[in-house]
Write an enzyme that holds these catalytic residues in place. Structure first.
Site, PDB file in Angstrom:
ATOM      1  N   LYS A 125      -4.832  18.040  31.614  1.00 23.55           N
ATOM      2  CA  LYS A 125      -5.012  19.407  30.683  1.00 23.55           C
ATOM      3  C   LYS A 125      -5.056  20.336  31.285  1.00 23.55           C
ATOM      4  CE  LYS A 125      -7.631  17.880  26.442  1.00 23.55           C
ATOM      5  NZ  LYS A 125      -9.224  18.506  26.007  1.00 23.55           N
ATOM      6  N   LYS A 208       2.260  10.492  23.958  1.00 24.08           N
ATOM      7  CA  LYS A 208       1.119  10.383  22.550  1.00 24.08           C
ATOM      8  C   LYS A 208       1.302  11.169  21.718  1.00 24.08           C
ATOM      9  CE  LYS A 208      -2.573  12.074  23.441  1.00 24.08           C
ATOM     10  NZ  LYS A 208      -4.091  11.937  23.940  1.00 24.08           N
ATOM     11  N   LYS A 211      -1.489  16.853  19.284  1.00 23.58           N
ATOM     12  CA  LYS A 211      -1.906  19.133  18.650  1.00 23.58           C
ATOM     13  C   LYS A 211      -1.061  19.349  19.284  1.00 23.58           C
ATOM     14  CE  LYS A 211      -6.447  19.614  20.113  1.00 23.58           C
ATOM     15  NZ  LYS A 211      -7.924  18.660  19.119  1.00 23.58           N
TER      16      LYS A 211
HETATM   17  P1  TYM Z   1      -9.809  14.053  21.084  1.00 18.56           P
HETATM   18  O1  TYM Z   1     -10.584  14.775  19.963  1.00 18.56           O
HETATM   19  O2  TYM Z   1      -9.340  14.357  21.752  1.00 18.56           O
HETATM   20  O3  TYM Z   1      -9.476  13.152  19.831  1.00 18.56           O
HETATM   21  C1  TYM Z   1     -10.509  12.079  19.038  1.00 18.56           C
HETATM   22  C2  TYM Z   1      -9.969  10.585  18.993  1.00 18.56           C
HETATM   23  O4  TYM Z   1      -8.670  10.804  18.815  1.00 18.56           O
HETATM   24  C3  TYM Z   1      -8.561   9.828  19.675  1.00 18.56           C
HETATM   25  N1  TYM Z   1      -6.780  10.262  19.238  1.00 18.56           N
HETATM   26  C4  TYM Z   1      -5.575   8.544  19.247  1.00 18.56           C
HETATM   27  N2  TYM Z   1      -5.905   7.792  19.176  1.00 18.56           N
HETATM   28  C5  TYM Z   1      -4.190   6.793  18.922  1.00 18.56           C
HETATM   29  N3  TYM Z   1      -3.780   7.493  19.276  1.00 18.56           N
HETATM   30  C6  TYM Z   1      -3.164   9.126  19.523  1.00 18.56           C
HETATM   31  N4  TYM Z   1      -2.204   9.603  19.455  1.00 18.56           N
HETATM   32  C7  TYM Z   1      -4.559   9.802  19.296  1.00 18.56           C
HETATM   33  N5  TYM Z   1      -4.199  11.060  19.711  1.00 18.56           N
HETATM   34  C8  TYM Z   1      -6.209  11.483  19.630  1.00 18.56           C
HETATM   35  C9  TYM Z   1      -8.742  10.062  20.954  1.00 18.56           C
HETATM   36  O5  TYM Z   1      -8.359   8.462  21.237  1.00 18.56           O
HETATM   37  C10 TYM Z   1     -10.173   9.855  20.498  1.00 18.56           C
HETATM   38  O6  TYM Z   1     -10.303   8.562  19.802  1.00 18.56           O
HETATM   39  N6  TYM Z   1     -13.337  13.061  25.032  1.00 18.56           N
HETATM   40  C11 TYM Z   1     -13.318  12.689  22.984  1.00 18.56           C
HETATM   41  C12 TYM Z   1     -14.031  13.055  22.473  1.00 18.56           C
HETATM   42  C13 TYM Z   1     -15.733  12.729  22.283  1.00 18.56           C
HETATM   43  C14 TYM Z   1     -15.925  11.822  22.635  1.00 18.56           C
HETATM   44  C15 TYM Z   1     -17.169  11.416  22.858  1.00 18.56           C
HETATM   45  C16 TYM Z   1     -15.194  10.899  22.297  1.00 18.56           C
HETATM   46  C17 TYM Z   1     -16.379  13.740  23.616  1.00 18.56           C
HETATM   47  N7  TYM Z   1     -17.179  13.294  23.413  1.00 18.56           N
HETATM   48  C18 TYM Z   1     -18.085  10.214  23.115  1.00 18.56           C
HETATM   49  C19 TYM Z   1     -16.321   9.437  22.448  1.00 18.56           C
HETATM   50  C20 TYM Z   1     -17.594   9.295  22.422  1.00 18.56           C
HETATM   51  C21 TYM Z   1     -11.685  13.656  22.988  1.00 18.56           C
HETATM   52  O7  TYM Z   1     -11.532  14.714  23.810  1.00 18.56           O
HETATM   53  O8  TYM Z   1     -11.391  13.435  21.645  1.00 18.56           O
END
Ligand code: TYM
Length: 349
Positions: A125, A208, A211
């Site tokens: 990032k 992957k 967005k």
């Molecule tokens: P974020 O917002 O980037 O994504 C949210 C969730 O979607 C999953 N995801 C995917 N899974 C499979 N294939 C993909 N292409 C794909 N793109 C996104 C992510 O793995 C995630 O589960 N750090 C986290 C948010 C967070 C969080 C937490 C998660 C903050 N605190 C505590 C769990 C527990 C994040 O940026 O997800």
């Protein structure tokens, strides 16, 4: 979820699920299949489930304030439209429960610089311009650990890209427990798996689905209508061969593997089950099947999201109610944490 996933170290803790998604706009099929669909499954297993819109994480990179509010409500609508029930799951936004930020600070003092520097998501990032990244982006995983551990959650469903952050959460819990001579924070179990743990780009099976990919053709957005979904899958990159009838036949065919995995995850099937049905078919035959299944699943969710967004006061009510319930769990855990650390804080009435 079977009892087999319960580790020895957290056996004294009640099973509790926590996860979150950033309300930074642009929800994709990856978010749905890798995360929200599994949130719903866990909710329906009658385990206590807590799902958050992590707005404090979103602001680690610039967010337009009005957009952020809108995206937070939109994410709440996505949760509910996908099947999360506010009567069964606690749904709220992170900033509404200040315990997250407070525990996040304590974990900033537990986590080590060296651990943070190894986080691949920060490197991705921040890119080449790491000196210009916010301090919040660097400390992001410590706040994530706080999100989870403020509830003594034991299980965390996420996509594969979050694995390293969950390992760090375990490291933080272990160091805290060790430094203060307590067994206070649980060793969490990541819940990662199934065919859609890593949904890949439709243009490049080695990347992957995200967005932030500059090409809109690379992803299915939760806001896409049936025509766009059909057009994107029709144009999705493939290879000239027919589909194999066994999983081994998908090795070295990343694009084919991805489309089969999406099809499987949408229909709650395993990749093997799918291949036993579609093995031998050409993509010209398989892609329309995929479109049909995707539209059947996604269109009602998109429609319901739009409907829910017509009445944001109802969404705000759900979020307020969720925040009250979340705080009731997190506040005593934070109070005890302050005491363990030696921070004087009068009990709040
Ligand atoms: P974020 O917002 O980037 O994504 C949210 C969730 O979607 C999953 N995801 C995917 N899974 C499979 N294939 C993909 N292409 C794909 N793109 C996104 C992510 O793995 C995630 O589960 N750090 C986290 C948010 C967070 C969080 C937490 C998660 C903050 N605190 C505590 C769990 C527990 C994040 O940026 O997800």
């Amino acid at each position: 979820m079977s009892d087999a996933v319960q580790t020895q170290s957290n056996s004294k803790f009640k099973k509790r699920v926590f996860s979150g998604i950033q309300p930074s706009g642009g929800l994709t099929l990856g978010n749905y299949l890798g995360a929200v669909k599994r949130f719903v499954q866990l909710q329906n297993e009658e385990i206590e489930t807590i799902y958050c819109m992590v707005d404090l994480h979103a602001i680690t990179v610039w967010q337009d304030p009005e957009q952020l509010k809108n995206n937070t409500r939109q994410l709440a609508a996505f949760y509910i439209a996908s099947g999360l029930n506010p009567e069964k799951s606690i749904l709220f936004n992170q900033s509404a429960v200040s315990e997250h930020a407070e525990l996040g600070w304590i974990f900033n003092c537990v986590a080590r610089m060296g651990w943070m520097k190894r986080m691949t998501q920060f490197k991705d990032k921040a890119g080449k311009n790491a000196e210009n990244a916010s301090l919040g982006l660097f400390g992001y995983p410590a706040l994530m650990a706080a999100d989870i551990l403020a509830y003594h959650a034991t299980h965390v469903p996420v996509g594969d890209d979050q694995k390293q952050h969950l390992e760090l959460t375990r490291d933080i819990a272990a160091k805290f427990n060790h430094d203060f001579g307590v067994d206070f924070f649980p060793m969490i179990d990541p819940v990662i798996g199934g065919p859609a743990a890593r949904v890949m780009s439709l243009r490049d099976g080695s990347k992957k689905m995200s967005k932030s990919d500059p090409s809109d053709q690379s992803r299915i957005n939760m806001s896409d209508d049936a025509d766009s979904i059909a057009q994107k899958f029709r144009k999705a990159k493939t290879d000239p061969d027919a589909l194999p009838s066994e999983e081994l036949g998908l090795e070295n065919r990343p694009e084919a593997k991805n489309l089969v995995a999406i099809y499987a995850a949408l229909g709650d099937q395993s990749v093997e089950q799918v291949l036993s049905d579609v093995g031998g078919k050409q993509f010209s035959e398989f892609k329309p099947m995929l479109v049909e299944r995707a539209v059947e699943t996604l269109s009602p969710i998109t429609g319901e999201m739009n409907r829910l967004m017509q009445d944001v006061s109802e969404i705000d009510r759900v979020l307020k109610d969720g925040a009250d319930k979340a705080r009731a769990i997190a506040a005593p855990i934070l109070q005890r944490t302050y005491d363990i650390v030696g921070l004087l804080r009068p009990e709040r009435s």
